[in-house]
Design a protein around this motif. Structure first.
Motif, PDB file in Angstrom:
ATOM      1  N   LYS A   8      78.794  71.068  61.160  1.00  0.00           N
ATOM      2  CA  LYS A   8      78.160  71.749  60.025  1.00  0.00           C
ATOM      3  C   LYS A   8      76.761  72.229  60.405  1.00  0.00           C
ATOM      4  O   LYS A   8      76.374  73.353  60.084  1.00  0.00           O
ATOM      5  CB  LYS A   8      78.088  70.831  58.812  1.00  0.00           C
ATOM      6  CG  LYS A   8      77.494  71.518  57.587  1.00  0.00           C
ATOM      7  CD  LYS A   8      77.400  70.588  56.412  1.00  0.00           C
ATOM      8  CE  LYS A   8      76.870  71.224  55.165  1.00  0.00           C
ATOM      9  NZ  LYS A   8      75.853  72.230  55.298  1.00  0.00           N
TER      10      LYS A   8
ATOM     11  N   ARG B 215      77.142  75.330  62.585  1.00  0.00           N
ATOM     12  CA  ARG B 215      77.511  76.502  61.782  1.00  0.00           C
ATOM     13  C   ARG B 215      76.330  77.012  60.976  1.00  0.00           C
ATOM     14  O   ARG B 215      76.095  78.222  60.891  1.00  0.00           O
ATOM     15  CB  ARG B 215      78.682  76.156  60.863  1.00  0.00           C
ATOM     16  CG  ARG B 215      80.021  76.138  61.549  1.00  0.00           C
ATOM     17  CD  ARG B 215      81.174  76.108  60.549  1.00  0.00           C
ATOM     18  NE  ARG B 215      81.073  75.057  59.553  1.00  0.00           N
ATOM     19  CZ  ARG B 215      81.522  73.808  59.720  1.00  0.00           C
ATOM     20  NH1 ARG B 215      82.096  73.457  60.838  1.00  0.00           N
ATOM     21  NH2 ARG B 215      81.391  72.917  58.751  1.00  0.00           N
ATOM     22  N   ASP B 216      75.553  76.097  60.389  1.00  0.00           N
ATOM     23  CA  ASP B 216      74.372  76.496  59.618  1.00  0.00           C
ATOM     24  C   ASP B 216      73.347  77.187  60.497  1.00  0.00           C
ATOM     25  O   ASP B 216      72.762  78.210  60.114  1.00  0.00           O
ATOM     26  CB  ASP B 216      73.737  75.277  58.931  1.00  0.00           C
ATOM     27  CG  ASP B 216      74.580  74.725  57.798  1.00  0.00           C
ATOM     28  OD1 ASP B 216      75.539  75.398  57.373  1.00  0.00           O
ATOM     29  OD2 ASP B 216      74.285  73.588  57.362  1.00  0.00           O
ATOM     30  N   ARG B 217      73.117  76.638  61.694  1.00  0.00           N
ATOM     31  CA  ARG B 217      72.146  77.228  62.614  1.00  0.00           C
ATOM     32  C   ARG B 217      72.592  78.623  63.052  1.00  0.00           C
ATOM     33  O   ARG B 217      71.795  79.567  63.054  1.00  0.00           O
ATOM     34  CB  ARG B 217      71.950  76.336  63.834  1.00  0.00           C
ATOM     35  CG  ARG B 217      70.892  76.853  64.804  1.00  0.00           C
ATOM     36  CD  ARG B 217      70.672  75.919  65.984  1.00  0.00           C
ATOM     37  NE  ARG B 217      71.861  75.693  66.767  1.00  0.00           N
ATOM     38  CZ  ARG B 217      72.317  76.526  67.721  1.00  0.00           C
ATOM     39  NH1 ARG B 217      71.685  77.650  67.970  1.00  0.00           N
ATOM     40  NH2 ARG B 217      73.408  76.241  68.405  1.00  0.00           N
ATOM     41  N   LEU B 218      73.863  78.772  63.394  1.00  0.00           N
ATOM     42  CA  LEU B 218      74.375  80.081  63.817  1.00  0.00           C
ATOM     43  C   LEU B 218      74.308  81.098  62.682  1.00  0.00           C
ATOM     44  O   LEU B 218      73.955  82.262  62.901  1.00  0.00           O
ATOM     45  CB  LEU B 218      75.813  79.950  64.330  1.00  0.00           C
ATOM     46  CG  LEU B 218      75.968  79.199  65.646  1.00  0.00           C
ATOM     47  CD1 LEU B 218      77.446  79.011  65.983  1.00  0.00           C
ATOM     48  CD2 LEU B 218      75.240  79.909  66.778  1.00  0.00           C
ATOM     49  N   SER B 219      74.594  80.656  61.491  1.00  0.00           N
ATOM     50  CA  SER B 219      74.510  81.540  60.325  1.00  0.00           C
ATOM     51  C   SER B 219      73.069  82.002  60.101  1.00  0.00           C
ATOM     52  O   SER B 219      72.808  83.181  59.840  1.00  0.00           O
ATOM     53  CB  SER B 219      75.029  80.816  59.091  1.00  0.00           C
ATOM     54  OG  SER B 219      74.886  81.604  57.950  1.00  0.00           O
ATOM     55  N   ARG B 220      72.129  81.074  60.210  1.00  0.00           N
ATOM     56  CA  ARG B 220      70.708  81.399  60.036  1.00  0.00           C
ATOM     57  C   ARG B 220      70.249  82.363  61.125  1.00  0.00           C
ATOM     58  O   ARG B 220      69.543  83.346  60.853  1.00  0.00           O
ATOM     59  CB  ARG B 220      69.896  80.108  60.048  1.00  0.00           C
ATOM     60  CG  ARG B 220      68.482  80.231  59.558  1.00  0.00           C
ATOM     61  CD  ARG B 220      67.766  78.886  59.414  1.00  0.00           C
ATOM     62  NE  ARG B 220      67.991  77.954  60.509  1.00  0.00           N
ATOM     63  CZ  ARG B 220      68.802  76.890  60.475  1.00  0.00           C
ATOM     64  NH1 ARG B 220      69.476  76.612  59.388  1.00  0.00           N
ATOM     65  NH2 ARG B 220      68.924  76.088  61.517  1.00  0.00           N
ATOM     66  N   GLU B 221      70.669  82.121  62.376  1.00  0.00           N
ATOM     67  CA  GLU B 221      70.295  83.009  63.481  1.00  0.00           C
ATOM     68  C   GLU B 221      70.872  84.409  63.294  1.00  0.00           C
ATOM     69  O   GLU B 221      70.199  85.398  63.586  1.00  0.00           O
ATOM     70  CB  GLU B 221      70.746  82.413  64.810  1.00  0.00           C
ATOM     71  CG  GLU B 221      69.930  81.229  65.252  1.00  0.00           C
ATOM     72  CD  GLU B 221      70.471  80.552  66.507  1.00  0.00           C
ATOM     73  OE1 GLU B 221      71.505  81.015  67.051  1.00  0.00           O
ATOM     74  OE2 GLU B 221      69.863  79.554  66.937  1.00  0.00           O
ATOM     75  N   ASN B 222      72.108  84.493  62.798  1.00  0.00           N
ATOM     76  CA  ASN B 222      72.705  85.799  62.525  1.00  0.00           C
ATOM     77  C   ASN B 222      71.932  86.544  61.453  1.00  0.00           C
ATOM     78  O   ASN B 222      71.679  87.748  61.571  1.00  0.00           O
ATOM     79  CB  ASN B 222      74.171  85.648  62.094  1.00  0.00           C
ATOM     80  CG  ASN B 222      75.092  85.435  63.256  1.00  0.00           C
ATOM     81  OD1 ASN B 222      74.780  85.800  64.388  1.00  0.00           O
ATOM     82  ND2 ASN B 222      76.241  84.852  62.988  1.00  0.00           N
ATOM     83  N   GLU B 223      71.567  85.837  60.407  1.00  0.00           N
ATOM     84  CA  GLU B 223      70.809  86.458  59.321  1.00  0.00           C
ATOM     85  C   GLU B 223      69.461  86.967  59.824  1.00  0.00           C
ATOM     86  O   GLU B 223      69.046  88.080  59.505  1.00  0.00           O
ATOM     87  CB  GLU B 223      70.610  85.452  58.186  1.00  0.00           C
ATOM     88  CG  GLU B 223      69.939  86.033  56.962  1.00  0.00           C
ATOM     89  CD  GLU B 223      69.836  85.035  55.836  1.00  0.00           C
ATOM     90  OE1 GLU B 223      70.037  85.443  54.689  1.00  0.00           O
ATOM     91  OE2 GLU B 223      69.548  83.846  56.099  1.00  0.00           O
TER      92      GLU B 223
ATOM     93  N   ASP C 233      69.985  90.035  61.926  1.00  0.00           N
ATOM     94  CA  ASP C 233      70.306  91.177  61.073  1.00  0.00           C
ATOM     95  C   ASP C 233      69.046  91.789  60.472  1.00  0.00           C
ATOM     96  O   ASP C 233      68.903  93.011  60.409  1.00  0.00           O
ATOM     97  CB  ASP C 233      71.267  90.763  59.955  1.00  0.00           C
ATOM     98  CG  ASP C 233      72.654  90.410  60.456  1.00  0.00           C
ATOM     99  OD1 ASP C 233      72.976  90.745  61.621  1.00  0.00           O
ATOM    100  OD2 ASP C 233      73.412  89.780  59.695  1.00  0.00           O
TER     101      ASP C 233
END
Length: 110
Positions: A19, A22-30, A33
């Motif tokens: 988890k 996944r949270d870290r990767l989501s934050r990095e993607n955001e 972007d």
């Protein structure tokens, strides 16, 4: 019946690590972007429009509590977006403000 075993600490650690990843990767993607959007004039225009529509630059006070709560929710989104901009590419924020101020002045002159 669930496969969850409350005594299996290793499995719980793996789930927590997954988890967190996944949270870290989501934050990095955001963050990537936002940097990408801010790197072009068109992207800065899009973000500026979102900030304006969310009400970041105006008060959300209203005598109707439900309307004010709705406006504050929109404003919260805008403040979060503004925070992302300031944390990821603060050097481009003044450019965005200048471009949109110039565009506003030019449209007012017509």
């Amino acid at each position: 019946m669930s496969d969850y075993d409350p005594t299996d600490l290793k499995a719980q650690e793996r789930v927590a690590e997954d988890k967190a990843l996944r949270d870290r990767l989501s934050r990095e993607n955001e963050e990537a972007d936002v940097k990408w959007l801010m790197s072009s004039k068109r992207g800065r225009r899009i973000l500026w429009r979102l900030l304006e529509q969310s009400g970041v630059f105006r008060l959300s006070f209203n005598t109707n509590a439900m309307q004010m709560a709705f406006s504050e929710g929109n404003r919260n989104f805008g403040n979060r977006t503004l925070s992302l901009i300031h944390s990821q590419c603060p050097e481009l924020y003044p450019s965005m403000v200048k471009e949109n101020t110039d565009d506003q002045r030019n449209s007012d002159d017509r």
